[in-house]
Design a protein around this motif. Structure first.
Motif, mmCIF file in Angstrom:
data_model
loop_
_atom_site.group_PDB
_atom_site.id
_atom_site.type_symbol
_atom_site.label_atom_id
_atom_site.label_comp_id
_atom_site.label_asym_id
_atom_site.label_seq_id
_atom_site.Cartn_x
_atom_site.Cartn_y
_atom_site.Cartn_z
ATOM 1 N N GLY A 196 2.450 -12.679 -0.655
ATOM 2 C CA GLY A 196 3.850 -12.840 -0.253
ATOM 3 C C GLY A 196 4.812 -13.009 -1.418
ATOM 4 O O GLY A 196 6.023 -13.075 -1.206
ATOM 5 N N GLN B 104 3.857 -9.001 2.941
ATOM 6 C CA GLN B 104 5.151 -9.694 2.818
ATOM 7 C C GLN B 104 5.634 -9.754 1.373
ATOM 8 O O GLN B 104 6.738 -10.211 1.104
ATOM 9 C CB GLN B 104 5.061 -11.136 3.365
ATOM 10 C CG GLN B 104 4.555 -11.243 4.794
ATOM 11 C CD GLN B 104 5.398 -10.414 5.752
ATOM 12 O OE1 GLN B 104 6.629 -10.473 5.712
ATOM 13 N NE2 GLN B 104 4.743 -9.618 6.576
ATOM 14 N N ARG C 7 5.865 -1.826 -0.084
ATOM 15 C CA ARG C 7 5.873 -3.105 -0.817
ATOM 16 C C ARG C 7 6.548 -2.966 -2.181
ATOM 17 O O ARG C 7 6.603 -3.932 -2.940
ATOM 18 C CB ARG C 7 4.441 -3.583 -1.062
ATOM 19 C CG ARG C 7 3.652 -3.785 0.217
ATOM 20 C CD ARG C 7 2.214 -4.180 -0.094
ATOM 21 N NE ARG C 7 1.449 -4.250 1.153
ATOM 22 C CZ ARG C 7 0.174 -4.584 1.238
ATOM 23 N NH1 ARG C 7 -0.489 -4.891 0.137
ATOM 24 N NH2 ARG C 7 -0.436 -4.617 2.403
#
Ligand SMILES: C[S@@+](CC[C@H](N)C(=O)[O-])C[C@H]1O[C@@H](n2cnc3c(N)ncnc32)[C@H](O)[C@@H]1O
Length: 188
Positions: free
Chosen positions: A22, A46, A74
Motif C-alpha cells: 500500500g 493499493q 499501480r
C-alpha cells in the motif's frame, strides 16, 4: 547459489525488506522497466510507483512491460528528470531506487549526471518516510561515472548520522568497473 550476493540483487533485498503493502515508492530511473516492475509487485493493489525517465523510449518500454504484467494501474510514468520529483510526488515514500548510467541497449550518450543526481537524491531524502531507503546502483565505466560516484560519496559522508545511515556495498576483486551499491536509510 553463491553466498555473496551481487550489488544489484542486494539492492532488491534491501528494498523488499523495507516496502510495505500500500505504500508509495519511486523508481528514479525507469530504463527498461525492470525495477518499476519489481516495485509494482511489492506495493500491492493499493500502492503506487512513480517512475521517472528523461527518455521517451524508456518510458514506453516500461509502459509495455507493466501492461504485459497487468500492473500498469499501480504505476505513474513520468517523462521528466528525477530532480523534479517533488513536483509529482506529494506524499512520503518508503523507497527510491536509482540505477545510474545509461539505458542498456539504448543511447549511451544519455546518462545520469552528477549535478541532477545530487539534486534528486537531496529531494528524495526529504520525501523518505522514517525507516525509508534510497538505493543507488553506481557505474564508473562510462565517462562521468567516477565523478558521479565521488559527488554521491561527498553528499553521503556529510549526512548527519543521527538522521541517516549510509552503507556502501561492492565487490573488490572484479575486473572492468563492477557496479556498486549505496543505500541511505532515514533513521526512525
Ligand atoms: C541504467 S538505466 C536504468 C535501468 C532500469 N532501472 C531498469 O531496470 O531497466 C538509467 C536510466 O536513467 C535515465 N536517466 C538519465 N538521466 C535521468 C534523469 N535526470 N532523470 C531520470 N532518468 C534519467 C536514462 O534515460 C536511463 O534510461
Amino acid at each position: 547459489m553463491p553466498a555473496i550476493i551481487k550489488p544489484l540483487y542486494m539492492a532488491r533485498k534491501f528494498v523488499s525488506s523495507c516496502v510495505r503493502i500500500g505504500e508509495t515508492v519511486i523508481d528514479a530511473t525507469a530504463g527498461n522497466g525492470h525495477d518499476t516492475l519489481f516495485l509494482a509487485q511489492l506495493v500491492g493493489d493499493q500502492g503506487k510507483v512513480f517512475s521517472f525517465d528523461v527518455q521517451k523510449e524508456a518510458i514506453e518500454k516500461t509502459r509495455q512491460l507493466l501492461e504485459r504484467e497487468n500492473l500498469i494501474g499501480r504505476v505513474a510514468l513520468v517523462l521528466d528528470s528525477h530532480e523534479r520529483m517533488p513536483e509529482y510526488v506529494h506524499e512520503p515514500v518508503s523507497v527510491i531506487m536509482f540505477n545510474l548510467g545509461y539505458l542498456p541497449g539504448g543511447d549511451h550518450q544519455i546518462i545520469t549526471r552528477p549535478e541532477s543526481t545530487i539534486i534528486a537524491v537531496k529531494a528524495g531524502l526529504l520525501l523518505l518516510r522514517p525507516g525509508g531507503i534510497i538505493t543507488l546502483m553506481i557505474y564508473t565505466g562510462h565517462e562521468g561515472g567516477k565523478e558521479e560516484k565521488a559527488a554521491l560519496f561527498s553528499l553521503c559522508a556529510a549526512l548527519n548520522q543521527k538522521q541517516f545511515t549510509v552503507l556502501y556495498y561492492n565487490i573488490i576483486n572484479q575486473v572492468n568497473h563492477p557496479p556498486s551499491l549505496l543505500v541511505i536509510e532515514k533513521n526512525h
